[in-house]
Design an enzyme around this catalytic site. Structure first.
Site, PDB file in Angstrom:
ATOM      1  N   ASP A 170      85.666   7.000   4.231  1.00  0.00           N
ATOM      2  CA  ASP A 170      84.653   7.915   3.755  1.00  0.00           C
ATOM      3  C   ASP A 170      85.079   8.699   2.747  1.00  0.00           C
ATOM      4  O   ASP A 170      84.606   9.496   1.785  1.00  0.00           O
ATOM      5  CB  ASP A 170      83.934   8.715   5.008  1.00  0.00           C
ATOM      6  CG  ASP A 170      82.602   9.598   4.620  1.00  0.00           C
ATOM      7  OD1 ASP A 170      81.785   9.148   3.857  1.00  0.00           O
ATOM      8  OD2 ASP A 170      82.664  10.779   5.023  1.00  0.00           O
ATOM      9  N   HIS A 254      77.859   6.497  -1.666  1.00  0.00           N
ATOM     10  CA  HIS A 254      76.941   7.060  -0.445  1.00  0.00           C
ATOM     11  C   HIS A 254      75.500   6.291  -0.654  1.00  0.00           C
ATOM     12  O   HIS A 254      74.727   6.204   0.228  1.00  0.00           O
ATOM     13  CB  HIS A 254      77.015   8.336  -0.399  1.00  0.00           C
ATOM     14  CG  HIS A 254      78.024   8.916   0.514  1.00  0.00           C
ATOM     15  ND1 HIS A 254      79.114   8.960   0.094  1.00  0.00           N
ATOM     16  CD2 HIS A 254      77.936   9.306   1.910  1.00  0.00           C
ATOM     17  CE1 HIS A 254      80.107   9.642   0.900  1.00  0.00           C
ATOM     18  NE2 HIS A 254      79.474   9.754   2.070  1.00  0.00           N
ATOM     19  N   HIS A 257      75.881   2.808   0.620  1.00  0.00           N
ATOM     20  CA  HIS A 257      75.845   3.004   2.128  1.00  0.00           C
ATOM     21  C   HIS A 257      74.364   3.093   2.873  1.00  0.00           C
ATOM     22  O   HIS A 257      73.847   2.477   3.612  1.00  0.00           O
ATOM     23  CB  HIS A 257      76.503   4.217   2.798  1.00  0.00           C
ATOM     24  CG  HIS A 257      76.199   4.743   4.066  1.00  0.00           C
ATOM     25  ND1 HIS A 257      75.190   5.514   4.423  1.00  0.00           N
ATOM     26  CD2 HIS A 257      76.724   4.500   5.422  1.00  0.00           C
ATOM     27  CE1 HIS A 257      74.951   5.798   5.705  1.00  0.00           C
ATOM     28  NE2 HIS A 257      75.823   5.057   6.340  1.00  0.00           N
ATOM     29  N   HIS A 271      80.002   4.469   9.492  1.00  0.00           N
ATOM     30  CA  HIS A 271      79.474   5.408   8.315  1.00  0.00           C
ATOM     31  C   HIS A 271      80.521   4.902   7.157  1.00  0.00           C
ATOM     32  O   HIS A 271      80.414   4.502   6.006  1.00  0.00           O
ATOM     33  CB  HIS A 271      79.169   6.535   8.659  1.00  0.00           C
ATOM     34  CG  HIS A 271      78.893   7.408   7.425  1.00  0.00           C
ATOM     35  ND1 HIS A 271      77.822   7.514   6.701  1.00  0.00           N
ATOM     36  CD2 HIS A 271      79.809   8.117   6.513  1.00  0.00           C
ATOM     37  CE1 HIS A 271      77.942   8.253   5.554  1.00  0.00           C
ATOM     38  NE2 HIS A 271      79.043   8.787   5.558  1.00  0.00           N
TER      39      HIS A 271
END
Length: 365
Positions: A170, A254, A257, A271
């Site tokens: 991340d 993101h 994601h 995540h």
């Protein structure tokens, strides 16, 4: 260029063994009387011994497992009923995001104690919201930073290895997403310079020392590399958005994601793992397969996902490409900060990535 709002840091930040003792001192000095302590079951198992020695008046509240608007409303009423004058959040990103949202609605100061180094949630005044089934809804930025962030490496050293790995994935995205957002900006405001330097630090420290930190966690040894890596994830990662505002937050990775959350097979994936895969898709979308090749050995060493198969997706990949791309390119998604952001372009990038990865590992055999 739109206006930049700098929310660079919490009022107080401590990262050391005994950080909770320092937290107790701060609470008493500030004159806080009654706290609402919000945590999950696993996060309390990880931290309860550290809290046992503290002389604080705390009401324990167990969160329901998701940072959703429904859960915020439920917990808000519990905090108001207890007449707490401050909040403490203990846990991973979802618990901490929940506490930030509750603190905003009840207008109370909050303190965060991370039990994982899986993202920069302890640092940033931002909450990511999901529905009750784990599907991404939106994120909100709040006007107040944490009053204090207390990081005890002796707590995080006992966290599951997968969460640290995901935190590394991340946080590496900080560089790739920030670079896309500011590459054509000239001149760059000083806040942006601070943001991009922090983003570069994220990439460099984690690639250089990430594997050492994971080995330290496996051996339950708080080493200098372990501390540097967890601080990079929490502090340097948080500084990227804190100083860069929208120019230091999110772009393609993101958004990918968020698109992946529409695939039920990925709900068990962390995540940071989905964001790490999103970095590779973003690079393919940016026609930079050379950098994908540079990252693949590092991803392989840390067991970060490089394909949809690694995210439990099998069968009709074209359908998965389309569902992910359609959700990732919805109006308002951060992927639109990039040059190419159509559904078709994202589908093509995902397909190209799968082919490139397969070719790379076939050659490596």
């Amino acid at each position: 260029m739109s206006q930049i709002t700098v929310q660079g840091a919490p009022n107080i930040y401590v990262c050391e063994a005994g950080a909770l003792t320092r937290m107790e001192e701060v609470i008493k000095k500030q004159g806080f009387k009654k706290g609402a302590l919000i945590h999950g079951m696993k996060s309390w198992e990880a931290s309860h011994e550290k809290f046992a020695s503290l002389d604080l008046t705390l009401t324990h509240m167990l969160y329901g497992g998701e940072c959703s608007k429904v859960e915020v409303a439920r917990m808000e009423q519990a905090v108001l009923a207890e007449q707490a004058d401050y909040l403490i959040g203990v846990g991973g990103g979802k618990v901490l995001d929940l506490v930030k949202a509750i603190a905003h609605t009840v207008n109370k100061p909050y303190i965060l104690v991370p039990t994982l180094a899986s993202n920069c949630a302890p640092w940033t005044p931002l909450s990511v919201f999901y529905d009750e089934n784990g599907k991404f809804i939106n994120y909100e930025i709040f006007p107040h930073n944490a009053f204090m962030v207390a990081v005890d490496p002796e707590i995080i050293i006992h966290s599951p290895k997968d969460y640290l790995r995901a935190g590394i994935g991340d946080t590496i995205a900080k560089w790739y997403e920030a670079e896309v957002l500011i590459r054509d900006m000239a001149p760059k405001p000083l806040a942006i310079e601070v943001s991009i330097h922090a983003a570069q630090l994220c990439r460099d420290v984690l690639i250089d020392e990430g594997l050492d930190a994971i080995k330290a966690l496996e051996e339950k040894a708080v080493t200098p590399s372990f501390i540097r890596v967890i601080e990079t994830i929490i502090m340097a990662g948080g500084m990227v958005g804190g100083y860069g505002d929208r120019y230091g937050r999110i772009a393609g990775a993101h958004a990918i994601h968020n698109g992946l959350t529409t695939l039920p097979e990925t709900h068990s994936c962390l995540h940071g793992d989905k964001v790490a895969y999103g970095i590779l898709v973003q690079l393919a979308l940016d026609n930079d397969l050379e950098e994908v090749t540079t990252l693949l050995p590092f991803y392989n060493r840390l067991n970060l996902p490089v394909s949809l198969t690694d995210l439990n997706v099998s069968g009709n990949l074209a359908d998965a490409f389309n569902k992910t791309a359609s959700a990732a390119t919805k109006e308002g998604e951060s992927i639109h900060f990039m040059k190419h952001s159509s559904v078709e372009a994202v589908e093509a990038a995902m397909s190209q990535l799968e082919e490139h990865v397969q070719s790379y590992f076939n050659l490596a055999k």
